[in-house]
Design a protein around this motif. Structure first.
Motif, PDB file in Angstrom:
ATOM      1  N   LYS A 531       0.816  -1.209   0.000  1.00  0.00           N
ATOM      2  CA  LYS A 531       0.000   0.000   0.000  1.00  0.00           C
ATOM      3  C   LYS A 531       0.854   1.266   0.000  1.00  0.00           C
ATOM      4  O   LYS A 531       0.364   2.342  -0.357  1.00  0.00           O
ATOM      5  N   GLN A 532       2.136   1.137   0.423  1.00  0.00           N
ATOM      6  CA  GLN A 532       3.017   2.309   0.445  1.00  0.00           C
ATOM      7  C   GLN A 532       3.579   2.641  -0.940  1.00  0.00           C
ATOM      8  O   GLN A 532       4.155   3.714  -1.138  1.00  0.00           O
ATOM      9  N   LEU A 533       3.418   1.704  -1.861  1.00  0.00           N
ATOM     10  CA  LEU A 533       3.905   1.946  -3.213  1.00  0.00           C
ATOM     11  C   LEU A 533       2.959   2.880  -3.944  1.00  0.00           C
ATOM     12  O   LEU A 533       1.750   2.882  -3.673  1.00  0.00           O
ATOM     13  N   PRO A 534       3.421   3.677  -4.866  1.00  0.00           N
ATOM     14  CA  PRO A 534       2.535   4.594  -5.607  1.00  0.00           C
ATOM     15  C   PRO A 534       1.579   3.803  -6.494  1.00  0.00           C
ATOM     16  O   PRO A 534       1.864   2.681  -6.926  1.00  0.00           O
ATOM     17  N   ASP A 535       0.408   4.417  -6.737  1.00  0.00           N
ATOM     18  CA  ASP A 535      -0.597   3.757  -7.575  1.00  0.00           C
ATOM     19  C   ASP A 535      -0.090   3.633  -9.003  1.00  0.00           C
ATOM     20  O   ASP A 535       0.591   4.514  -9.536  1.00  0.00           O
ATOM     21  N   VAL A 536      -0.499   2.522  -9.610  1.00  0.00           N
ATOM     22  CA  VAL A 536      -0.124   2.256 -11.002  1.00  0.00           C
ATOM     23  C   VAL A 536      -1.346   2.490 -11.865  1.00  0.00           C
ATOM     24  O   VAL A 536      -2.444   2.020 -11.548  1.00  0.00           O
ATOM     25  N   LYS A 537      -1.221   3.234 -12.927  1.00  0.00           N
ATOM     26  CA  LYS A 537      -2.339   3.492 -13.829  1.00  0.00           C
ATOM     27  C   LYS A 537      -2.760   2.200 -14.514  1.00  0.00           C
ATOM     28  O   LYS A 537      -1.936   1.508 -15.110  1.00  0.00           O
ATOM     29  N   VAL A 538      -4.087   1.883 -14.386  1.00  0.00           N
ATOM     30  CA  VAL A 538      -4.623   0.664 -14.997  1.00  0.00           C
ATOM     31  C   VAL A 538      -4.947   0.954 -16.454  1.00  0.00           C
ATOM     32  O   VAL A 538      -5.637   1.925 -16.774  1.00  0.00           O
ATOM     33  N   VAL A 539      -4.478   0.123 -17.336  1.00  0.00           N
ATOM     34  CA  VAL A 539      -4.690   0.285 -18.775  1.00  0.00           C
ATOM     35  C   VAL A 539      -5.732  -0.714 -19.233  1.00  0.00           C
ATOM     36  O   VAL A 539      -5.643  -1.908 -18.916  1.00  0.00           O
ATOM     37  N   ASP A 540      -6.737  -0.221 -19.941  1.00  0.00           N
ATOM     38  CA  ASP A 540      -7.777  -1.094 -20.486  1.00  0.00           C
ATOM     39  C   ASP A 540      -7.196  -1.856 -21.674  1.00  0.00           C
ATOM     40  O   ASP A 540      -6.722  -1.263 -22.646  1.00  0.00           O
ATOM     41  N   ALA A 541      -7.249  -3.181 -21.586  1.00  0.00           N
ATOM     42  CA  ALA A 541      -6.656  -4.003 -22.636  1.00  0.00           C
ATOM     43  C   ALA A 541      -7.352  -3.830 -23.971  1.00  0.00           C
ATOM     44  O   ALA A 541      -6.707  -3.834 -25.027  1.00  0.00           O
ATOM     45  N   SER A 542      -8.668  -3.670 -23.934  1.00  0.00           N
ATOM     46  CA  SER A 542      -9.404  -3.517 -25.201  1.00  0.00           C
ATOM     47  C   SER A 542      -9.008  -2.229 -25.909  1.00  0.00           C
ATOM     48  O   SER A 542      -8.811  -2.194 -27.130  1.00  0.00           O
ATOM     49  N   LYS A 543      -8.872  -1.128 -25.151  1.00  0.00           N
ATOM     50  CA  LYS A 543      -8.453   0.124 -25.765  1.00  0.00           C
ATOM     51  C   LYS A 543      -7.012   0.042 -26.259  1.00  0.00           C
ATOM     52  O   LYS A 543      -6.656   0.646 -27.274  1.00  0.00           O
ATOM     53  N   LEU A 544      -6.209  -0.718 -25.533  1.00  0.00           N
ATOM     54  CA  LEU A 544      -4.815  -0.883 -25.954  1.00  0.00           C
ATOM     55  C   LEU A 544      -4.726  -1.630 -27.276  1.00  0.00           C
ATOM     56  O   LEU A 544      -3.890  -1.328 -28.135  1.00  0.00           O
ATOM     57  N   LYS A 555       4.744   6.747 -29.571  1.00  0.00           N
ATOM     58  CA  LYS A 555       3.443   7.262 -29.173  1.00  0.00           C
ATOM     59  C   LYS A 555       2.337   6.481 -29.875  1.00  0.00           C
ATOM     60  O   LYS A 555       2.504   5.957 -30.967  1.00  0.00           O
ATOM     61  N   THR A 556       1.196   6.388 -29.233  1.00  0.00           N
ATOM     62  CA  THR A 556       0.050   5.677 -29.810  1.00  0.00           C
ATOM     63  C   THR A 556      -1.041   6.669 -30.156  1.00  0.00           C
ATOM     64  O   THR A 556      -1.216   7.703 -29.500  1.00  0.00           O
ATOM     65  N   ILE A 557      -1.780   6.351 -31.209  1.00  0.00           N
ATOM     66  CA  ILE A 557      -2.910   7.193 -31.644  1.00  0.00           C
ATOM     67  C   ILE A 557      -4.166   6.340 -31.618  1.00  0.00           C
ATOM     68  O   ILE A 557      -4.181   5.222 -32.147  1.00  0.00           O
ATOM     69  N   GLN A 558      -5.160   6.828 -30.969  1.00  0.00           N
ATOM     70  CA  GLN A 558      -6.398   6.070 -30.892  1.00  0.00           C
ATOM     71  C   GLN A 558      -7.057   6.013 -32.276  1.00  0.00           C
ATOM     72  O   GLN A 558      -7.122   6.997 -32.998  1.00  0.00           O
ATOM     73  N   ALA A 559      -7.544   4.796 -32.605  1.00  0.00           N
ATOM     74  CA  ALA A 559      -8.132   4.597 -33.933  1.00  0.00           C
ATOM     75  C   ALA A 559      -9.549   5.160 -34.011  1.00  0.00           C
ATOM     76  O   ALA A 559     -10.046   5.486 -35.079  1.00  0.00           O
ATOM     77  N   ASN A 560     -10.221   5.228 -32.863  1.00  0.00           N
ATOM     78  CA  ASN A 560     -11.636   5.631 -32.883  1.00  0.00           C
ATOM     79  C   ASN A 560     -11.798   7.120 -32.567  1.00  0.00           C
ATOM     80  O   ASN A 560     -12.626   7.518 -31.774  1.00  0.00           O
ATOM     81  N   VAL A 561     -10.922   7.933 -33.135  1.00  0.00           N
ATOM     82  CA  VAL A 561     -11.044   9.374 -32.928  1.00  0.00           C
ATOM     83  C   VAL A 561     -12.247   9.883 -33.726  1.00  0.00           C
ATOM     84  O   VAL A 561     -12.449   9.503 -34.883  1.00  0.00           O
TER      85      VAL A 561
END
Length: 669
Positions: A531-544, A555-561
């Motif tokens: 719990k003392q470790l900093p939070d890790v950003k959760v990445v949605d696998a489907s969006k990835l 860098k990544t570009i979202q396809a559904n712009v």
């Protein structure tokens, strides 16, 4: 076998502080009222007086001092001995012996002379020459304490003694107490630069050397020296500047400076500077151009008639310190090994053992020779015996012994040898090497012991970098325990590291290690640390998966712009096409050849021209007949003759030879 000696950095030697060139050196402070230019006249008149009054003390004193001023030290010594007890000339005799290099006799004579600033300074300089630097420093302290001399020469020589004796930190304190101003004298600026070099302040040392060079130029210009003479006189400063460049890692500039000095031909003018520069050039080059470096060192190092002993020229042996001589001999020996002159190197070993019996250098060189010859066991034996006899031996033999045992595969013994080097045993590099050797030998517990001992030593030390080194060693010790699945021991070390470290990054590494340890032993406690470790950003696998990667980038570009409406898009202006002059777009004519840009030979419709077969028969120079043509014509003629022979007899005409006598042109009468 070149790698057998590559572990040892080639020895560099700084130009000796205090003793610069003959124009700047100072004799002991004994004031004589005779001019050096008239020294020969003084000797003549003194001899005239002594012929009438042989026991005249003033005439004897005048003759001795005049001989000293004319650098006739042997004659002055003979005159002193012939004077007997008529006049007390012990100081003058000691000075003559000093200039003749008989230092042991100098110290013996000065014991019966009453202390004075001149006597103490001569004693200090003699101790400096013999290498007894601690006694030399004590003598200068006595001069400063009892006589409070403000002479810049005495201050300069005192600083030189501190630096040469490895007491540069005390030299700084002594400089403050003596109120040394390096801008007042060439020698002071030069020796202060030597102090700064010893302290690692290379930038400031370079500034003081440039100051010394400027002061020296001003002094010599006042004496109407030419530019070439000034460069020759200031060669020691140039050599020291090259040494500073070498220490700064500017090898190319240092090499150019050294070669510039060697090209000035200082053999007759300043042999010590020539020796120092030749040695440092060999240290810069190492195994590169070893033959050329060896030739340059052979100018200042000579062998006896048998070729089994190295000899220093008289002008060099008296002016160089023992450490500088050892550096020259050491590098000369390494160059012999690099050029595969093993027989010459082997012949020098007995004389080196005899001359440098109190040094570890002969043992190290003998081991280097054995390693070069592939005799690893012999090198290990030689170094092992020396280490046993000399418990407080220097670092060099121990490091070479560790290398020999590592090469032989005796890893545990090599680690034990490294632990005997008390001066450097807790240095991070030595600790890392010893731990690696223990791991290779299978003694993981011994490796952990070495790390923990070093941690304790650094915690008790007063070094400025101790906190960083303690954190490094604790982290490595915890990783080693974690590697051997000693989770409890690793957790203890990680807790110490998390509490003691002030660095956020190190603290996070320690907490991560704690989580890894308690994941195997106490999951609940591990979760509390997690719990003392900093939070890790959760990445949605489907969006990835829907994202696309830019080619050549990260860098990544979202396809559904969301696309903009068509009316919001900027409309491009349509321009009327421009055609060539005389071109009708409604009647363009036949299309252009698509292969018009290709070379003719590469086009699909290219057909090479056929060669005329008749031209192949015409060979040779103009008017010549080929053999094939003549033979075919001869065959045709033979056939025709055969046909004619059937109708009647054939007559043959002999062939006329070219260049007959009738057609020969007549010469002019």
């Amino acid at each position: 076998m070149r790698s057998t000696i590559s572990w040892r950095s080639w020895k560099r030697c700084s130009r000796a502080p205090g003793r610069t060139t003959s124009k700047f050196s100072r004799s002991p402070s004994k004031v004589w009222s005779f001019c050096e230019e008239n020294a020969k006249c003084d000797v003549f008149f003194a001899c005239v007086v002594l012929a009438v009054h042989p026991d005249d003390p003033d005439a004897l004193n005048c003759k001795v001092v005049a001989l000293i001023n004319s650098d006739s030290f042997g004659d002055a010594l003979a005159a002193i001995d012939s004077a007997g007890s008529v006049v007390d000339l012990k100081f003058e005799k000691a000075y003559c012996l000093y200039r003749l290099g008989r230092f042991a006799e100098v110290l013996q004579i000065l014991q019966g002379v009453e202390n004075s600033p001149g006597v103490l300074q001569l004693k200090a300089q003699t101790l400096f020459k013999t290498g007894d630097l601690n006694a030399c420093v004590e003598t200068y302290e006595t001069i400063h304490r009892e006589f409070s001399i403000e002479s810049s020469e005495v201050k300069s020589n005192a600083i030189a003694a501190y630096v040469s004796g490895g007491r540069s930190r005390e030299a700084f304190e002594r400089m403050r107490s003596m109120q040394v101003n390096p801008k007042t004298l060439f020698e002071l600026a030069y020796n202060v630069a030597c102090v700064l070099i010893d302290q690692g302040e290379l930038s400031q040392a370079e500034e003081h050397l440039l100051l010394a060079r400027r002061l020296g130029q001003e002094m010599l210009l006042e004496d109407e020296y030419s530019e070439d003479e000034i460069e020759d006189e200031l060669a020691p400063v140039t050599a020291q500047l090259a040494y500073v460049l070498q220490l700064q890692g500017r090898a190319t500039e240092a090499t150019e400076s050294c070669l510039a000095i060697l090209n000035r031909d200082l053999k007759e003018k300043d042999l010590p500077t020539l020796a120092v520069v030749s040695n440092n050039l060999a240290a810069i080059r190492k195994n590169k151009d070893a033959s050329d470096s060896l030739r340059k060192l052979e100018v200042v190092l000579k062998k006896d008639a048998d070729g089994k002993r190295l000899q220093f020229p008289e002008a060099l042996g008296q002016k160089m310190s023992i450490n500088q001589k050892e550096a020259l001999v050491y590098n000369y020996f390494l160059l012999l090994l690099s050029t595969n002159k093993l027989n010459q190197a082997r012949e020098l070993i007995p004389s080196l053992v005899e001359e440098y019996s109190g040094s570890s250098m002969p043992v190290v060189l003998k081991a280097c020779l054995s390693l070069k010859e592939g005799k690893i066991d012999l090198a290990e034996e030689v170094l092992g015996e020396y280490a046993e006899k000399n418990s407080e031996s220097t670092v060099e033999p121990l490091l070479l012994c560790a290398q020999a045992r590592t090469t032989a595969g005796h890893y545990l013994e090599a680690a034990d040898v490294l632990r005997k080097a008390t001066d450097i045993r807790h240095m991070p590099a030595i600790v890392a090497t010893a731990v690696d050797l223990k791991e290779r030998g299978g003694d993981v517990q011994g490796a952990q012991t070495i790390l923990l001992e070093s941690v304790k030593w650094w915690e008790d030390s007063m070094e400025e970098t101790r906190d960083e080194i303690v954190e490094l060693l604790l982290h490595e010790a915890a990783k080693l325990k974690l590697k051997t699945k000693d989770f409890a021991g690793a957790a203890e070390l990680y807790e110490r590291l998390a509490k003691s470290s002030s660095s956020k990054a190190v603290g996070l590494e320690a907490i991560t290690g704690l989580v890894s340890c308690f994941a195997e032993t106490d999951v609940a406690k591990g979760e509390t640390f997690e719990k003392q470790l900093p939070d890790v950003k959760v990445v949605d696998a489907s969006k990835l998966e829907e994202s696309s990667v830019v080619p050549g980038g990260s860098k990544t570009i979202q396809a559904n712009v969301e696309e903009k409406p068509a009316e919001e898009k900027k409309r491009k202006r349509k321009r009327k096409p421009r055609y060539p002059k005389g071109y009708d777009p409604e009647n363009p004519g036949p299309p252009p050849d698509p292969e018009r840009w290709m070379p003719m030979r590469e086009r699909s419709y290219y057909r090479p021209k056929k060669k005329d077969k008749r031209t192949a028969q015409l060979r040779g120079s103009q008017g010549a007949i080929s053999r094939d043509t003549s033979s075919s014509s001869a065959v045709a003629a033979g056939a025709a003759g055969a046909a004619a022979g059937s109708n009647g007899p054939s007559t043959s005409k002999p062939a006329e030879t070219r260049g007959g006598g009738k057609n020969k042109k007549k010469g002019r009468r």
